[in-house]
Design a protein around this motif. Structure first.
Motif, short mmCIF file in Angstrom:
data_model
loop_
_atom_site.label_atom_id
_atom_site.label_comp_id
_atom_site.label_asym_id
_atom_site.label_seq_id
_atom_site.Cartn_x
_atom_site.Cartn_y
_atom_site.Cartn_z
N VAL A 1 60.30 39.38 19.73
CA VAL A 1 60.28 40.40 20.79
C VAL A 1 59.91 41.76 20.22
O VAL A 1 59.20 42.54 20.85
CB VAL A 1 61.65 40.48 21.49
N GLY A 2 60.39 42.06 19.02
CA GLY A 2 60.14 43.37 18.43
C GLY A 2 58.71 43.60 18.00
O GLY A 2 58.32 44.74 17.74
N GLY A 3 57.90 42.55 17.91
CA GLY A 3 56.52 42.71 17.47
C GLY A 3 55.60 41.71 18.13
O GLY A 3 55.74 40.50 17.92
N THR A 4 54.68 42.20 18.94
CA THR A 4 53.72 41.33 19.63
C THR A 4 52.33 41.98 19.59
O THR A 4 52.19 43.17 19.30
CB THR A 4 54.11 41.10 21.10
N LEU A 5 51.33 41.20 19.91
CA LEU A 5 49.96 41.71 19.91
C LEU A 5 49.66 42.61 21.11
O LEU A 5 48.73 43.41 21.06
CB LEU A 5 48.96 40.53 19.93
N GLY A 6 50.42 42.45 22.17
CA GLY A 6 50.08 43.16 23.40
C GLY A 6 49.05 42.37 24.20
O GLY A 6 48.45 41.41 23.71
N GLU A 7 48.82 42.79 25.42
CA GLU A 7 47.96 42.01 26.32
C GLU A 7 46.52 41.94 25.83
O GLU A 7 45.92 40.87 25.76
CB GLU A 7 48.00 42.62 27.73
N VAL B 1 48.12 32.06 26.52
CA VAL B 1 48.02 33.53 26.40
C VAL B 1 48.38 34.20 27.72
O VAL B 1 49.09 35.21 27.74
CB VAL B 1 46.60 33.93 25.95
N SER B 2 47.90 33.64 28.81
CA SER B 2 48.16 34.22 30.12
C SER B 2 49.66 34.24 30.44
O SER B 2 50.18 35.23 30.97
CB SER B 2 47.42 33.42 31.20
N ILE B 3 50.35 33.16 30.09
CA ILE B 3 51.80 33.09 30.34
C ILE B 3 52.55 34.14 29.53
O ILE B 3 53.43 34.84 30.06
CB ILE B 3 52.32 31.68 30.02
N LEU B 4 52.21 34.27 28.25
CA LEU B 4 52.89 35.26 27.41
C LEU B 4 52.58 36.68 27.86
O LEU B 4 53.44 37.57 27.79
CB LEU B 4 52.50 35.07 25.94
N ASN B 5 51.37 36.91 28.32
CA ASN B 5 51.02 38.24 28.84
C ASN B 5 51.73 38.55 30.15
O ASN B 5 51.93 39.71 30.50
CB ASN B 5 49.51 38.35 29.04
N VAL C 1 53.31 46.46 31.51
CA VAL C 1 52.66 46.00 30.28
C VAL C 1 53.31 44.69 29.82
O VAL C 1 54.54 44.59 29.77
CB VAL C 1 52.77 47.04 29.15
N GLY C 2 52.49 43.70 29.52
CA GLY C 2 53.00 42.41 29.04
C GLY C 2 53.21 42.42 27.54
O GLY C 2 52.59 43.20 26.81
N TYR C 3 54.08 41.53 27.08
CA TYR C 3 54.36 41.43 25.65
C TYR C 3 53.17 40.86 24.87
O TYR C 3 52.77 41.39 23.84
CB TYR C 3 55.58 40.55 25.40
N GLY C 4 52.62 39.77 25.36
CA GLY C 4 51.55 39.11 24.62
C GLY C 4 52.09 38.14 23.58
O GLY C 4 53.26 37.75 23.61
N ILE C 5 51.26 37.78 22.63
CA ILE C 5 51.63 36.80 21.61
C ILE C 5 52.50 37.44 20.54
O ILE C 5 52.12 38.44 19.94
CB ILE C 5 50.37 36.20 20.95
N PRO C 6 53.69 36.88 20.27
CA PRO C 6 54.56 37.43 19.21
C PRO C 6 53.95 37.22 17.83
O PRO C 6 53.24 36.23 17.59
CB PRO C 6 55.85 36.63 19.38
N PHE C 7 54.26 38.12 16.91
CA PHE C 7 53.78 37.97 15.53
C PHE C 7 54.29 36.68 14.90
O PHE C 7 53.61 36.06 14.08
CB PHE C 7 54.21 39.17 14.69
N SER C 8 55.52 36.29 15.27
CA SER C 8 56.08 35.06 14.68
C SER C 8 55.26 33.84 15.07
O SER C 8 55.10 32.91 14.27
CB SER C 8 57.54 34.89 15.14
#
Length: 429
Positions: A182-188, A241-245, A271-278
């Motif tokens: 949650v603390g780090g994502t790519l963004g939409e 990707v769409s679901i995470l965004n 603003v959506g989170y997008g794909i997490p770095f993990s």
């Protein structure tokens, strides 16, 4: 050869379709079971299970176990087992936490940009060293892996307490925490970019594989089957990707982010989170481990040794050193999983990684890794980890008591092994 040996025009259309796609029927069965599982939980939770928020949470909860499951595939394929992975994760997480909070700040100012990097490097080295030590005991000293790693489970779990003096260490470095989810994502925007690039890479690999097979005179899939596979892959990647965004950052948190940057949150902005770095880390691990398994000499040696250790040794493979390598890889992946797990929590606790060894082994076995050795896939282990976490999450949302959850997971594990045995008997393996 009988008419039923090969699917032809007289056979069912569905059978011809899947035969042309040349997909693993066991993998299709796992995917089908996973879909049914998700739909069932979605019904019992009144539509809450398949929400973007829950899928996002489910994804980041799966990562650490899935990372270790990819290494467990190699361990089990070589006819060994590793019961210490959860304890090794805990030890590495404790070391990294103590480095970040107590040791490195004595030499670098708190929050220094290199603290998290140094702690990860040290953690990776320790993880590989522990794994290599286990492999040396198994390969060169002849101690069964079950005994070595059972001892490791007890020793390294106790080591967590000694390293932390029984205390929870945190909060961890802010940059380090971004690797947890949650603390780090790519963004939409960048998530869409990654999705498009991933689709392009998959299609390019399909084309390259087709050309390579054709150049060597091997049979290739019909063009319509290649197009169908490309379409299925594209829908799966972009749909994910769409679901995470679609999981939006809470308005209060978004407001704080804007205020921290000296700006005002525009009215109605979401603003959506997008794909997490993990998840990106897991994808990289999956790609690298798949390449190792399929395209390298090490991978060929691993599967050859698992298939027939005596024949592998007679053919010149140093099976003892190979065992050290396999367990060292497992240790390194435990360390990487420790990064993700502790970063997701933001702290290192004494029980971090507790019983993860059971989840990791179950994920590998459910994913099709044969306990007899010689057979296993990386993508199957990751799917197995996702199925395991989905079951736990779904049962928790439904309100199933913890003891009953453990019973269900145990039954599913035994059932998965039984199905795998029956499947291989039918294939004549």
């Amino acid at each position: 050869m009988s008419d039923t040996a090969l699917p032809g025009p007289k056979g069912p259309a569905a059978r011809n379709f899947f035969a042309a796609l040349q997909l693993d029927t066991r993998l299709l069965g796992m995917i089908g079971a996973f879909i049914v599982l998700c739909l069932a939980f979605n019904v019992f939770t009144d539509g809450r299970f398949l929400t973007p928020r829950n899928i996002f949470t489910l994804t980041i909860q799966t990562v650490s176990v899935a990372i270790m499951a990819t290494g467990m595939v190699f361990v089990i394929v070589t006819r060994h087992i590793d019961l210490s992975v959860g304890s090794v994760l805990g030890t590495v997480a404790a070391v990294m936490a103590v480095l970040q909070k107590e040791i490195l700040p004595q030499y670098l100012e708190l929050g220094h940009p290199t603290i998290w990097i140094i702690s990860i490097i040290v953690g990776m080295v320790i993880g590989v060293a522990i794994g290599a030590f286990h492999g040396w005991l198994v390969g060169y000293q002849g101690i069964p892996a079950f005994i070595v790693t059972l001892g490791g489970l007890l020793v390294w779990r106790a080591m967590v307490w000694f390293i932390t003096s029984g205390q929870t260490i945190g909060p961890l470095d802010e940059t380090f925490v971004t690797l947890g989810g949650v603390g780090g994502t790519l963004g939409e925007f960048w998530s869409w970019v990654f999705g498009v690039l991933a689709v392009g890479a998959v299609i390019w690999l399909q084309i390259a594989s087709r050309r390579r097979k054709a150049s060597h005179g091997f049979p290739v899939k019909p063009m319509w089957a290649e197009v169908a596979l490309s379409g299925i892959t594209t829908v799966a990647i972009l749909g994910f990707v769409s679901i995470l965004n679609a999981y939006e950052i809470p308005a209060r948190k978004l407001k704080r982010i804007y205020e921290a940057n000296g700006a005002v949150l525009p009215e109605g902005l979401t603003v959506g989170y997008g794909i997490p770095f993990s998840v990106l880390i897991l994808i990289v691990v999956a790609v690298v481990m798949t390449l190792v398994a399929r395209r390298t000499r090490l991978g060929r040696y691993i599967f050859a040794t698992g298939g027939n250790p005596d024949a592998a040794e007679l053919s010149g493979i140093n099976t003892r050193f190979l065992t050290v390598k396999v367990f060292a890889i497992m240790g390194g992946l435990c360390a990487l999983a420790a990064v993700v797990a502790s970063a997701r929590l933001g702290f290192s606790t004494n029980d971090i990684g507790m019983l993860d060894e059971l989840a990791v082994i179950a994920a590998a076995v459910i994913g099709g890794t044969a306990l007899a050795g010689g057979i296993g896939t990386i993508y199957g282990a990751i799917l197995g980890a996702l199925i395991m976490q989905s079951m736990k999450s779904g049962m928790a949302m439904v309100g199933v008591d913890a003891p009953l959850q453990s019973m269900v997971v145990g039954i599913v594990l035994v059932l998965a092994v039984w199905i795998d045995i029956q499947y291989r008997k039918r294939r004549g393996d």
